[in-house]
Design an enzyme around this catalytic site. Structure first.
Site, PDB file in Angstrom:
ATOM      1  N   GLY A  11     -16.591  47.845  -1.844  1.00  0.00           N
ATOM      2  CA  GLY A  11     -16.469  46.548  -2.508  1.00  0.00           C
ATOM      3  C   GLY A  11     -16.950  46.595  -3.937  1.00  0.00           C
ATOM      4  O   GLY A  11     -17.738  45.760  -4.365  1.00  0.00           O
ATOM      5  N   SER A 143     -29.342  40.654   2.659  1.00  0.00           N
ATOM      6  CA  SER A 143     -29.467  39.371   1.967  1.00  0.00           C
ATOM      7  C   SER A 143     -30.764  38.701   2.395  1.00  0.00           C
ATOM      8  O   SER A 143     -31.227  38.893   3.526  1.00  0.00           O
ATOM      9  CB  SER A 143     -28.289  38.451   2.311  1.00  0.00           C
ATOM     10  OG  SER A 143     -28.517  37.139   1.814  1.00  0.00           O
ATOM     11  N   TYR A 156     -22.750  34.859   8.569  1.00  0.00           N
ATOM     12  CA  TYR A 156     -23.224  35.700   7.459  1.00  0.00           C
ATOM     13  C   TYR A 156     -24.663  36.171   7.697  1.00  0.00           C
ATOM     14  O   TYR A 156     -24.983  37.348   7.518  1.00  0.00           O
ATOM     15  CB  TYR A 156     -23.133  34.915   6.153  1.00  0.00           C
ATOM     16  CG  TYR A 156     -23.453  35.719   4.921  1.00  0.00           C
ATOM     17  CD1 TYR A 156     -22.534  36.636   4.415  1.00  0.00           C
ATOM     18  CD2 TYR A 156     -24.661  35.555   4.246  1.00  0.00           C
ATOM     19  CE1 TYR A 156     -22.812  37.366   3.269  1.00  0.00           C
ATOM     20  CE2 TYR A 156     -24.945  36.277   3.104  1.00  0.00           C
ATOM     21  CZ  TYR A 156     -24.020  37.183   2.605  1.00  0.00           C
ATOM     22  OH  TYR A 156     -24.313  37.908   1.473  1.00  0.00           O
ATOM     23  N   ALA A 158     -26.223  36.446  10.539  1.00  0.00           N
ATOM     24  CA  ALA A 158     -26.242  37.394  11.649  1.00  0.00           C
ATOM     25  C   ALA A 158     -25.828  38.782  11.178  1.00  0.00           C
ATOM     26  O   ALA A 158     -26.427  39.801  11.565  1.00  0.00           O
ATOM     27  CB  ALA A 158     -25.311  36.918  12.763  1.00  0.00           C
ATOM     28  N   LYS A 160     -26.103  40.079   8.164  1.00  0.00           N
ATOM     29  CA  LYS A 160     -27.096  40.673   7.269  1.00  0.00           C
ATOM     30  C   LYS A 160     -28.389  41.026   8.015  1.00  0.00           C
ATOM     31  O   LYS A 160     -29.045  42.024   7.702  1.00  0.00           O
ATOM     32  CB  LYS A 160     -27.377  39.728   6.098  1.00  0.00           C
ATOM     33  CG  LYS A 160     -26.173  39.506   5.190  1.00  0.00           C
ATOM     34  CD  LYS A 160     -25.629  40.815   4.624  1.00  0.00           C
ATOM     35  CE  LYS A 160     -24.499  40.604   3.636  1.00  0.00           C
ATOM     36  NZ  LYS A 160     -23.998  41.844   3.032  1.00  0.00           N
TER      37      LYS A 160
END
Length: 248
Positions: A11, A143, A156, A158, A160
C-alpha cells in the site's frame, strides 16, 4: 543507513506508505512499490520516478495482499529482482466504518481480509526468505484504536488489535534468527482517511490528544526508518505509539 537494502512496502502509493518509501529511498534503499487498484497505477509510476531520482532502484507490483497467491507473488518478485528482502512494511489497510448494528458482514470481512489477513499473507511469504538470510526487519502498521478501541470501527479495531498480537507472536518465533518484528500504532494522522472528518469530529479528537494536533506522515516514516535500520537491532515485539500522547 539503508544503502543496498531492499524494502517491500505494501500500500505504498499514497499517505503513510508513500512517505515511508521516500524516506527509505533517500537513504539508499531499493523499494518495491505495491498497489491494489487500477486507479493507483499512475500514482505508483509517479512514485517510482520520484524515487529513482534518489539514485535507487524500484519494482512496481500490483497485488491484492488479501489474496495469498498475490501476496506471495509480490514477495517472490522482490526476491527475484533484488536477490533478497531485507525489510517488509505491512502498511496496506482499508476502513469501512459503521456502528455494529448497521455494519454489513462483508464490510467486516473485507477489512479483516486486507488489514489482518493481508499482513499474515505477506509475513508467511517473506519469513522463509528472512530465515534463510538470517536477517530481516518487519514493521507492521497497527493503530492506536487497536489498543483503545473506537466507536464505529469494530472491524478496523479488530484488525489492528489482531496485528499487534501477530507482531508479538512472530517476534518470539523468529527472533533467534536475527529478525525483528515490531509494530507502529499511529494516532490521528493527516491523511486521506482523516480528511473526511467533520470539524466537530476533529475538535473532539484533538481534545483527547495532549499535543493538541494531528500527526503527519513524516512522523510515522521517521519511526518506520528507525525500526527498519540497524539502530533498532535490539528491539523486537514492541508497539510504538505515534499518537501525540492520546493513549498512555
Amino acid at each position: 543507513m539503508l544503502k543496498g537494502k531492499c524494502a517491500v512496502i505494501t500500500g505504498s502509493t499514497r499517505g503513510i506508505g508513500k512517505s515511508i518509501a521516500i524516506k527509505y529511498a533517500s537513504l539508499g534503499c531499493n523499494i518495491v512499490i505495491n498497489y491494489k487498484s487500477e486507479n493507483d497505477e499512475v500514482n505508483a509510476r509517479e512514485l517510482s520516478d520520484e524515487i529513482c531520482k534518489l539514485g535507487v532502484d524500484t519494482l512496481i507490483v500490483k497485488a491484492n495482499v488479501g489474496d495469498f497467491e498475490e501476496a506471495k507473488n509480490l514477495v517472490e518478485k522482490a526476491k527475484e529482482k533484488f536477490g533478497k528482502v531485507d525489510i517488509l512494511v505491512n502498511n496496506a489497510g482499508i476502513t469501512k466504518d459503521n456502528l455494529i448494528i448497521r455494519m454489513k458482514e462483508e464490510d467486516f470481512d473485507s477489512v479483516i481480509k486486507t488489514n489482518l489477513k493481508g499482513a499474515f499473507n505477506c509475513l508467511k511469504a517473506v519469513t522463509p526468505i528472512m530465515l534463510k538470510q538470517k536477517y530481516g526487519k518487519i514493521v507492521n502498521m497497527a493503530s492506536v484504536v487497536g489498543v483503545v478501541g473506537n466507536p464505529g470501527q469494530v472491524n478496523y479495531c479488530a484488525s489492528k488489535a489482531g496485528l499487534i498480537g501477530m507482531t508479538k507472536s512472530l517476534a518470539k518465533e523468529i527472533g533467534s534468527r536475527n529478525i525483528t518484528v515490531n509494530a507502529i500504532a499511529p494516532g490521528f494522522i493527516d491523511t486521506d482517511m482523516t480528511k473526511i472528518l467533520s470539524d466537530d469530529q476533529k475538535k473532539k479528537i484533538l481534545s483527547q490528544i495532549p499535543l493538541n494536533k494531528f500527526g503527519n506522515v513524516e512522523d510515522i516514516a521517521n519511526v518506520a526508518l528507525f525500526l527498519g535500520s540497524e539502530n533498532s537491532n535490539y528491539i523486537t515485539g514492541q508497539v510504538i505509539h505515534v499518537d501525540g500522547g492520546m493513549a498512555m
